[in-house]
Design a protein around this motif. Structure first.
Motif, PDB file in Angstrom:
ATOM      1  N   HIS A  61     -20.508   6.478  30.366  1.00  0.00           N
ATOM      2  CA  HIS A  61     -19.620   6.340  29.233  1.00  0.00           C
ATOM      3  C   HIS A  61     -18.224   5.674  29.695  1.00  0.00           C
ATOM      4  O   HIS A  61     -17.365   6.227  30.238  1.00  0.00           O
ATOM      5  N   ASP A  98     -29.591  15.127  28.223  1.00  0.00           N
ATOM      6  CA  ASP A  98     -28.257  14.273  28.385  1.00  0.00           C
ATOM      7  C   ASP A  98     -27.092  15.070  28.571  1.00  0.00           C
ATOM      8  O   ASP A  98     -26.995  16.281  27.831  1.00  0.00           O
ATOM      9  N   HIS A 106     -19.753   1.976  21.637  1.00  0.00           N
ATOM     10  CA  HIS A 106     -19.672   3.429  21.112  1.00  0.00           C
ATOM     11  C   HIS A 106     -19.212   3.077  19.570  1.00  0.00           C
ATOM     12  O   HIS A 106     -19.362   2.210  19.059  1.00  0.00           O
ATOM     13  N   HIS A 107     -19.288   4.597  19.053  1.00  0.00           N
ATOM     14  CA  HIS A 107     -18.833   4.499  17.598  1.00  0.00           C
ATOM     15  C   HIS A 107     -17.786   3.666  17.071  1.00  0.00           C
ATOM     16  O   HIS A 107     -17.933   3.360  15.889  1.00  0.00           O
ATOM     17  N   TRP A 137     -17.567  13.006  27.333  1.00  0.00           N
ATOM     18  CA  TRP A 137     -18.533  12.022  27.714  1.00  0.00           C
ATOM     19  C   TRP A 137     -17.640  11.047  28.364  1.00  0.00           C
ATOM     20  O   TRP A 137     -17.989  10.253  29.214  1.00  0.00           O
ATOM     21  N   ASP A 172     -28.072   6.526  19.387  1.00  0.00           N
ATOM     22  CA  ASP A 172     -27.452   7.968  19.034  1.00  0.00           C
ATOM     23  C   ASP A 172     -27.559   8.246  17.587  1.00  0.00           C
ATOM     24  O   ASP A 172     -27.603   7.420  16.586  1.00  0.00           O
ATOM     25  N   TRP A 228     -30.834   3.322  23.893  1.00  0.00           N
ATOM     26  CA  TRP A 228     -30.269   4.471  23.480  1.00  0.00           C
ATOM     27  C   TRP A 228     -29.910   4.383  21.931  1.00  0.00           C
ATOM     28  O   TRP A 228     -28.541   3.784  21.891  1.00  0.00           O
ATOM     29  N   PHE A 281     -25.917   8.000  33.153  1.00  0.00           N
ATOM     30  CA  PHE A 281     -25.283   7.364  31.961  1.00  0.00           C
ATOM     31  C   PHE A 281     -23.828   7.097  32.289  1.00  0.00           C
ATOM     32  O   PHE A 281     -23.384   7.844  33.433  1.00  0.00           O
ATOM     33  N   ALA A 316     -25.173  10.351  15.900  1.00  0.00           N
ATOM     34  CA  ALA A 316     -23.999  10.523  15.306  1.00  0.00           C
ATOM     35  C   ALA A 316     -23.853   9.127  14.211  1.00  0.00           C
ATOM     36  O   ALA A 316     -23.880   8.232  14.749  1.00  0.00           O
ATOM     37  N   GLU A 375     -26.366  19.089  24.559  1.00  0.00           N
ATOM     38  CA  GLU A 375     -25.466  18.213  25.252  1.00  0.00           C
ATOM     39  C   GLU A 375     -25.248  19.205  26.576  1.00  0.00           C
ATOM     40  O   GLU A 375     -24.349  18.643  27.284  1.00  0.00           O
ATOM     41  N   TRP A 424     -14.131   9.915  20.306  1.00  0.00           N
ATOM     42  CA  TRP A 424     -14.650   9.023  19.291  1.00  0.00           C
ATOM     43  C   TRP A 424     -13.356   8.382  18.933  1.00  0.00           C
ATOM     44  O   TRP A 424     -12.555   8.813  17.993  1.00  0.00           O
ATOM     45  N   TYR A 437     -27.119   1.461  25.612  1.00  0.00           N
ATOM     46  CA  TYR A 437     -26.483   2.211  24.426  1.00  0.00           C
ATOM     47  C   TYR A 437     -26.064   1.463  23.563  1.00  0.00           C
ATOM     48  O   TYR A 437     -24.918   0.762  23.809  1.00  0.00           O
TER      49      TYR A 437
HETATM   50  C1  FUL Z   1     -23.374  11.684  21.101  1.00  0.00           C
HETATM   51  C2  FUL Z   1     -22.053  11.089  20.910  1.00  0.00           C
HETATM   52  O1  FUL Z   1     -21.357  10.972  19.563  1.00  0.00           O
HETATM   53  C3  FUL Z   1     -21.160  11.306  21.930  1.00  0.00           C
HETATM   54  O2  FUL Z   1     -20.127  10.509  21.762  1.00  0.00           O
HETATM   55  C4  FUL Z   1     -21.899  10.929  23.395  1.00  0.00           C
HETATM   56  O3  FUL Z   1     -22.082   9.477  23.284  1.00  0.00           O
HETATM   57  C5  FUL Z   1     -23.220  11.442  23.423  1.00  0.00           C
HETATM   58  C6  FUL Z   1     -24.245  10.945  24.543  1.00  0.00           C
HETATM   59  O4  FUL Z   1     -23.987  11.265  22.131  1.00  0.00           O
HETATM   60  O5  FUL Z   1     -24.247  11.930  19.912  1.00  0.00           O
END
Ligand code: FUL
Length: 693
Positions: A47, A281, A96-97, A288, A182, A180, A45, A184, A238, A58, A142
C-alpha cells in the motif's frame, strides 16, 4: 516356458494396475489458473500511494498530485525484501479509493504525471514490474473500483473510465498474476469538486461480468480477487486468519463485492457451487498505509507466526502488506520483522520426519500401488493415496521406526480432484498406546496443525468423513524449535499477575527485586497476587535447549483493586478498561475537550507522578495532547494542577508517557484532557497508572 509365464504375470500386473481408474473428481474443481495461484501461497501487498503522503487510510480524492513525492523510491528494495522473505509476488495499489494513479494514465490528470516525483516522468507500476522480473517475482495490481477523485463516479461514464484504466494496466506491464477488486465502495468524496456523497448499486453498477472480461481477455492466467471472486475470495476479515474449517468452494452467486454476508467467506461452503479459495490479507502494521505513529507497532514474530499458521495452515494463501513509507522504501522495522518470520518458518519446516518413511493404509484403491499410501511421503505432490469408491473411513499409519519427537503435522489433499475431507483425526503411538493429538474438519490444499511436542513411534491419519473417497497427496511431520521470545506480563485490576511465553512446554522464571532472573530464580507456575509496588522481571527458558529469552520488565505501582471512575463519568462501565492491564483495550469518550477523567483510588496515597498509555486502536484513537493533572483529598477541591503540559510527539509515537512532580497526598486524581492529539472528536486512554512515594 518359465519366461513366458513370468512375462504373462508382468503383463497381467501392468494391466491390473492401469485398469484401476482414478477417483471421480468431486465438483467444483479449480481451474489451471487457480492451481497456479494456489502454488504462490505467500506473497506481498504494497500500500503506497497518495495516503502515504497525507497520513491517511482513505483519501477524499481532492489531494493535490503535488503531494506525491517519494525521496528514495526503490521498487528493487521491495522486491529484494519480498524475495528474501520467501514471498512469490507483489500486489501494488495502482489506484486506491482517492483515485490517484501510480502510473501515467492517459485518462486522468490525477496521477504521477502531475507530481514532482521524477518531474512527472515516473511510473511506479513500471518500476515495480521491472523489479519483479529481475527478482523472479510475479506482479499483481489493485485498482480500486471506488474513485473519490473522479467527477464521473456514479455515472455510466465512470465505468468506461474504469475499464480504460483496467485495460491500460492489463496491457502495458507484462504478465499479471492477480487483480484485486476491493469491496469498499460509495460514500462522500471530492468527485471533481462536487464534494458530496455518492452511492452506487454494488450489485449492478460495475457490470462486473463485462468488466472482468477485460482481465480474462488480456491476462487469461490472472486470478481476480473480490468478496465474490470470481477466482479468489476475501477471507472476511483483515486480521490474518481463516477458520479452521475452510472450504475452497462457495455458493458464489450469493456474494458480490461488499456483500453483507461476508462472514461466511471465512469458512466457505461445504456445498459450494464454485471453486473460490480464500486469500488472507493482513498488514504487517495496524494500518494499510504508512503512518510514522505505527513505526513501533510492527507485528511481532509470535503474531506473524500465528498469522502464517492460521492462513497457509488453514487452506488459504497469505498476502502480507507492507505500508511503504514516504521515502518509497519498506521501513527497516518491517524488514526486520518479515525476515524474522522467514527465518522461523525455515526452521519450523527444516526436516520432514515423515519423508520416505514406511506407510500402511487400511484401504488402497483397487489394491493398486499407483494409489498406495507411500505416495504421501514420497515428496511428490502429483501422486496420492486414495481408497476404493465408497470407502470413506480409512487411515494411513506412518512408521518412524524409532521414537521420534514432533509438534507439527502437515497434510494435503490433491485438490485437482476437488476438496473432499470433512473430518479427520491424527493419533500418535506413544509408549505402545494410541493417543489422539488432533480432531479436525477440513484439509484442502494444505492444513498444518501445531501441538505440544509428542514422542511417538508411529503417527496415524484417519479420515472420518469425506464427500467421497479421500485423496491425500502429502503428509509431512516436523519438530519446530520453540519460539523463545520475552514473555508477556499482565497484572489485572485485582492485582493478579500472569506471565505467558509464546510456546507450550517452556519454563518461566521471574524476580521481584529488580535483579535479572536466571534458572535459580522463582519459577512461575500460575497467576499470583501482587498488591504492592514491584519491578517484575521475567525470562522464558526452553528446558531442552536451555535457550533463554530476553528479559521482560514490568514496573508495577500499588494495585488498582479499589479504583473507581468518579466525576462526570461515574458508573461508566467501559471505563474499567483503563485499569485492566491490557494495553489493547481502551476507553475513549466523544466529549469536546476539556474533558476530566476523575479516579477515586479507594484510599489516600502520596502521589508523585502518573503514567498514561494512549489508545492503541487502529481507527480513530482518542489521544490526549495537552493535559493538566490534579490531586485532591476529597474529589471536590482540586486546587492548581500538580503537573501540566503536553505529551510531546504522542501522535507519531503513542507510547507510555510518564510525568513526575512534587509529591502530593490525595485519594482522588484528575487527568484533564485539554486538547486532543488528533482532531477526531475523541479522547481517552488504554491504560492509566499512578506513581506513589
Ligand atoms: C480495504 C480497503 O478499504 C483498505 O483501504 C485496504 O486497501 C484493504 C486491503 O482493503 O477494503
Amino acid at each position: 516356458m518359465k519366461n513366458r509365464i513370468l512375462l504373462g504375470i508382468i503383463v497381467l500386473f501392468i494391466i491390473s494396475c492401469t485398469q484401476v481408474l482414478p477417483p471421480e473428481p468431486v465438483q467444483p474443481l479449480p481451474t489451471q489458473r487457480q492451481l497456479r495461484w494456489h502454488d504462490m501461497e505467500f506473497y506481498a501487498f504494497v500500500h503506497f500511494n497518495m495516503n502515504t503522503f497525507t497520513d491517511r487510510e482513505w483519501g477524499l480524492g481532492g489531494e493535490s498530485p503535488g503531494l506525491f513525492n517519494p525521496t528514495e523510491l526503490d521498487c528493487r528494495q521491495w522486491a529484494r525484501v519480498c524475495k528474501e522473505a520467501g514471498m512469490k509476488g507483489i500486489i501494488l495499489t495502482a489506484k486506491h479509493h482517492d483515485g490517484f494513479c501510480l502510473w501515467p494514465s492517459e485518462y486522468t490528470e490525477h496521477s504521477v504525471k502531475n507530481s514532482p516525483w521524477k518531474n512527472g516522468k515516473g511510473d511506479v507500476v513500471r518500476e515495480l514490474a521491472d523489479a519483479c522480473k529481475e527478482y523472479g517475482l510475479k506482479l499483481g495490481l489493485y485498482l480500486s473500483p471506488w474513485d473519490r477523485n473522479s467527477a464521473l463516479y456514479g455515472t455510466p461514464e465512470y465505468i468506461t473510465y474504469y475499464r480504460n484504466q483496467l485495460t491500460e494496466l492489463m496491457t502495458n506491464y507484462g504478465d499479471v498474476f492477480e487483480v484485486w477488486f476491493d469491496g469498499a465502495n460509495g460514500g462522500t468524496g471530492y468527485y471533481g469538486g462536487a464534494n458530496e456523497e455518492r452511492k452506487i448499486d454494488r450489485k449492478t453498477y460495475y457490470d462486473w461480468k463485462n468488466t472482468r472480461k477485460i482481465v480474462r481477455d488480456l491476462q487469461p492466467m490472472a486470478c481476480m480477487f473480490s468478496d465474490a471472486g470470481p477466482d479468489i475470495r476475501w477471507v472476511g476479515n483483515e486480521e490474518g486468519w481463516a477458520m479452521k474449517t475452510n472450504w475452497s468452494p462457495i455458493r458464489r452467486d450469493e456474494f458480490y463485492p461488499g456483500s453483507p454476508n461476508y462472514k461466511e467467506l471465512r469458512s466457505g461452503h461445504e456445498d459450494g457451487t464454485h471453486w473460490v479459495p480464500a486469500e488472507v490479507d493482513v498488514s504487517i502494521r495496524p494500518g494499510w498505509f504508512y503512518h510514522k505513529s505505527e513505526d513501533h507497532k510492527v507485528k511481532t514474530l509470535p503474531q506473524l507466526l500465528d498469522i502464517y499458521y492460521n492462513s497457509i495452515g488453514r487452506n488459504a494463501s497469505l498476502l502480507i502488506n507492507f505500508p511503504v513509507d514516504r521515502r518509497g522504501l519498506i521501513h527497516e522495522n518491517d524488514v526486520k520483522q518479515i525476515l524474522k518470520l522467514a527465518k522461523a518458518i525455515k526452521a519450523d519446516f527444516a526436516l520432514n520426519l515423515a519423508k520416505n518413511k514406511n506407510v500402511v493404509a487400511t484401504n488402497i484403491r483397487g489394491n493398486s500401488k499407483k494409489y498406495g499410501p507411500q505416495n504421501i511421503t514420497d515428496n511428490n505432490n502429483d501422486t496420492y493415496w486414495a481408497t476404493d469408491d465408497g470407502v470413506i473411513k480409512a487411515s494411513v499409519t506412518i512408521d518412524f521406526g524409532e521414537p521420534t519427537e514432533f509438534n507439527r503435522f502437515l497434510v494435503q489433499e490433491d485438490i485437482r480432484l476437488g476438496q473432499r475431507v470433512k473430518k479427520f483425526t491424527v493419533d500418535a503411538l506413544v509408549d505402545g498406546n494410541w493417543k489422539e493429538i488432533a480432531s479436525e474438519t477440513t484439509i484442502g490444499r494444505k492444513r498444518i496443525l501445531r501441538f505440544p511436542n509428542v514422542t511417538a513411534t508411529k503417527v496415524r491419519l484417519s479420515i472420518i468423513d469425506s464427500k467421497a473417497c479421500p485423496v491425500i497427496s502429502n503428509v509431512e511431520i516436523f519438530k519446530a524449535p520453540k519460539i523463545i521470545v520475552e514473555p508477556q506480563i499482565i497484572r489485572n485490576q485485582a492485582g493478579e499477575v500472569s506471565i505467558k511465553g509464546f510456546d507450550d512446554g517452556l519454563d518461566i522464571y521471574y524476580t521481584l527485586d529488580g535483579t535479572t532472573p536466571s534458572l535459580s530464580s522463582a519459577k512461575y507456575v500460575k497467576p499470583f497476587l501482587l498488591a504492592h509496588k514491584a519491578i517484575l522481571k521475567a525470562i522464558v527458558v526452553d528446558p531442552e535447549s536451555q535457550k533463554i529469552s530476553p528479559v521482560s520488565v514490568a514496573r508495577f505501582d500499588v494495585s488498582k483493586e479499589k479504583w473507581k471512575i468518579a466525576g462526570d463519568f461515574k458508573g461508566e462501565e467501559r471505563a474499567g478498561l483503563i485499569f485492566d492491564g491490557d494495553e489493547n483495550t481502551a476507553w475513549t469518550v466523544r466529549n469536546k475537550p476539556p474533558v476530566d477523567f476523575v479516579i477515586d483510588l479507594g484510599k489516600t496515597l502520596n502521589i508523585k507522578g502518573f503514567t498514561y498509555l494512549p489508545d492503541q486502536g487502529k481507527w480513530n484513537p482518542g489521544i490526549i495532547f495537552n493535559y493538566e493533572f490534579y490531586v485532591s483529598r476529597n474529589g471536590r477541591n482540586w486546587g492548581t494542577p500538580v503537573s501540566k503540559g503536553e505529551f510531546s510527539n504522542i501522535k507519531n509515537s503513542p507510547l507510555w508517557q510518564k510525568k513526575e512532580f512534587k509529591a502530593k497526598k490525595g485519594r482522588y486524581i484528575k487527568l484533564r484532557a485539554v486538547s486532543p492529539a488528533i482532531e477526531n472528536g475523541r479522547v481517552g486512554m488504554a491504560e492509566f497508572g499512578v506513581i506513589t512515594e
